[in-house]
Design a protein around this motif. Structure first.
Motif, short mmCIF file in Angstrom:
data_model
loop_
_atom_site.label_atom_id
_atom_site.label_comp_id
_atom_site.label_asym_id
_atom_site.label_seq_id
_atom_site.Cartn_x
_atom_site.Cartn_y
_atom_site.Cartn_z
N PRO A 139 0.81 -1.23 0.00
CA PRO A 139 0.00 0.00 0.00
C PRO A 139 0.85 1.28 0.00
N GLY A 140 1.93 1.29 0.77
CA GLY A 140 2.79 2.46 0.81
C GLY A 140 3.50 2.72 -0.52
N VAL A 141 3.92 1.65 -1.17
CA VAL A 141 4.56 1.78 -2.49
C VAL A 141 3.54 2.32 -3.50
N LEU A 142 2.32 1.81 -3.46
CA LEU A 142 1.29 2.30 -4.38
C LEU A 142 1.04 3.79 -4.17
N THR A 143 0.89 4.20 -2.93
CA THR A 143 0.67 5.63 -2.63
C THR A 143 1.85 6.47 -3.11
N ALA A 144 3.05 6.02 -2.83
CA ALA A 144 4.24 6.80 -3.21
C ALA A 144 4.42 6.90 -4.71
N LEU A 145 4.31 5.79 -5.41
CA LEU A 145 4.60 5.80 -6.85
C LEU A 145 3.46 6.34 -7.70
N THR A 146 2.29 6.56 -7.11
CA THR A 146 1.22 7.23 -7.85
C THR A 146 1.15 8.72 -7.51
N ASP A 147 1.96 9.17 -6.56
CA ASP A 147 2.06 10.59 -6.25
C ASP A 147 2.65 11.28 -7.48
N PRO A 148 2.03 12.32 -8.02
CA PRO A 148 2.53 12.95 -9.25
C PRO A 148 3.98 13.41 -9.19
N ALA A 149 4.42 13.93 -8.04
CA ALA A 149 5.80 14.40 -7.93
C ALA A 149 6.80 13.25 -8.01
N THR A 150 6.44 12.09 -7.45
CA THR A 150 7.31 10.92 -7.52
C THR A 150 7.22 10.28 -8.90
N ALA A 151 6.01 10.13 -9.40
CA ALA A 151 5.81 9.48 -10.70
C ALA A 151 6.51 10.22 -11.83
N ARG A 152 6.60 11.54 -11.76
CA ARG A 152 7.24 12.31 -12.83
C ARG A 152 8.68 11.88 -13.05
N TRP A 153 9.40 11.62 -11.97
CA TRP A 153 10.83 11.34 -12.07
C TRP A 153 11.16 9.86 -12.00
N ASN A 154 10.17 9.01 -11.94
CA ASN A 154 10.40 7.56 -11.87
C ASN A 154 9.65 6.87 -12.99
N PRO A 155 10.36 6.12 -13.82
CA PRO A 155 9.70 5.51 -14.98
C PRO A 155 8.88 4.27 -14.67
N GLN A 156 8.70 3.91 -13.41
CA GLN A 156 7.88 2.76 -13.07
C GLN A 156 6.42 3.12 -13.26
N ALA A 157 5.74 2.38 -14.11
CA ALA A 157 4.33 2.63 -14.37
C ALA A 157 3.49 1.86 -13.36
N VAL A 158 3.41 2.35 -12.13
CA VAL A 158 2.61 1.71 -11.09
C VAL A 158 1.33 2.50 -10.95
N THR A 159 0.20 1.84 -11.23
CA THR A 159 -1.09 2.53 -11.18
C THR A 159 -2.10 1.83 -10.28
N ASP A 160 -1.77 0.62 -9.84
CA ASP A 160 -2.72 -0.13 -9.02
C ASP A 160 -1.96 -1.07 -8.08
N GLU A 161 -2.71 -1.76 -7.23
CA GLU A 161 -2.09 -2.63 -6.23
C GLU A 161 -1.29 -3.76 -6.88
N ALA A 162 -1.78 -4.31 -7.99
CA ALA A 162 -1.05 -5.38 -8.68
C ALA A 162 0.29 -4.86 -9.21
N GLY A 163 0.30 -3.65 -9.72
CA GLY A 163 1.55 -3.05 -10.19
C GLY A 163 2.53 -2.79 -9.05
N ALA A 164 2.01 -2.35 -7.91
CA ALA A 164 2.87 -2.13 -6.74
C ALA A 164 3.43 -3.45 -6.24
N ALA A 165 2.62 -4.50 -6.26
CA ALA A 165 3.09 -5.82 -5.83
C ALA A 165 4.18 -6.33 -6.76
N GLU A 166 4.03 -6.12 -8.06
CA GLU A 166 5.05 -6.53 -9.03
C GLU A 166 6.33 -5.71 -8.83
N TRP A 167 6.19 -4.42 -8.58
CA TRP A 167 7.35 -3.56 -8.32
C TRP A 167 8.11 -4.12 -7.11
#
Length: 184
Positions: free
Chosen positions: A28-56
């Motif tokens: 859950p924390g990874v999902l929240t962090a990597l979907t934050d626009p400021a973090t997502a802008r500079w990180n190329p990981q396309a995490v948009t949902d819980e399954a993506g965070a789990a794979e990350w």
């Protein structure tokens, strides 16, 4: 360390921080962090949902890739504050990467985490040179590099595609094992 060897899990500490192996419960924390626009802008990981965070997380927990990726948490309450990693480890050289959660920004969390992991890489992995690259417009990452003792070395032209899909010039910073460590 061999170029693609296994790095054993490690727990490290920085002032007020714990750097520890990732856990499934961090999803859950990874999902929240990597979907934050400021973090997502500079990180190329396309995490948009819980399954993506789990794979990350699964990729970060795979110690067979020769990288070390750690969760950065608050020692007081265990809250996830960010991530720090050593990757592209080849012989005596590596790269460092990091991100922080919105709640951690402005608290020098990334600086402390990068500084401690860098020292560990020099001392325990026998690294000689660790590089840190960031998009030129990412001024906060430039401050992290400078405060963590990474000297500016130059500009890499349009060298990396970031989370917003654009290629950016990057600042290249590096620390050598022979450089004096910064003061936390």
């Amino acid at each position: 360390m061999p170029d693609s060897g296994t790095v054993e899990p490690v727990d490290l500490a920085a002032p007020g921080l714990s750097l520890r192996p990732w856990r499934v419960t961090d999803t859950p924390g990874v999902l929240t962090a990597l979907t934050d626009p400021a973090t997502a802008r500079w990180n190329p990981q396309a995490v948009t949902d819980e399954a993506g965070a789990a794979e990350w997380l699964r990729r970060r927990m795979d110690a067979d890739d020769g990288a070390i990726s750690l969760a950065v948490t608050d020692t007081a309450d265990g809250a996830l504050l960010g991530a720090v990693s050593l990757h592209h480890i080849h012989g005596e050289d590596a790269q460092v990467g990091y991100w922080t959660t919105a709640a951690a920004r402005g608290r020098r969390v990334a600086t402390r985490a990068v500084t401690v992991l860098t020292g560990w890489g020099f001392d325990r992995l026998g690294l000689h040179r660790i590089e840190l690259c960031h998009a030129v417009p990412n001024v906060a990452s430039c401050r992290v590099a400078e405060r963590a003792g990474y000297a500016a070395e130059g500009v890499l032209r349009q060298s990396h595609r970031y989370g917003d899909g654009r290629r950016y010039d990057e600042h290249l910073h590096a620390r050598l094992a022979t450089d004096p460590p910064p003061t936390l």
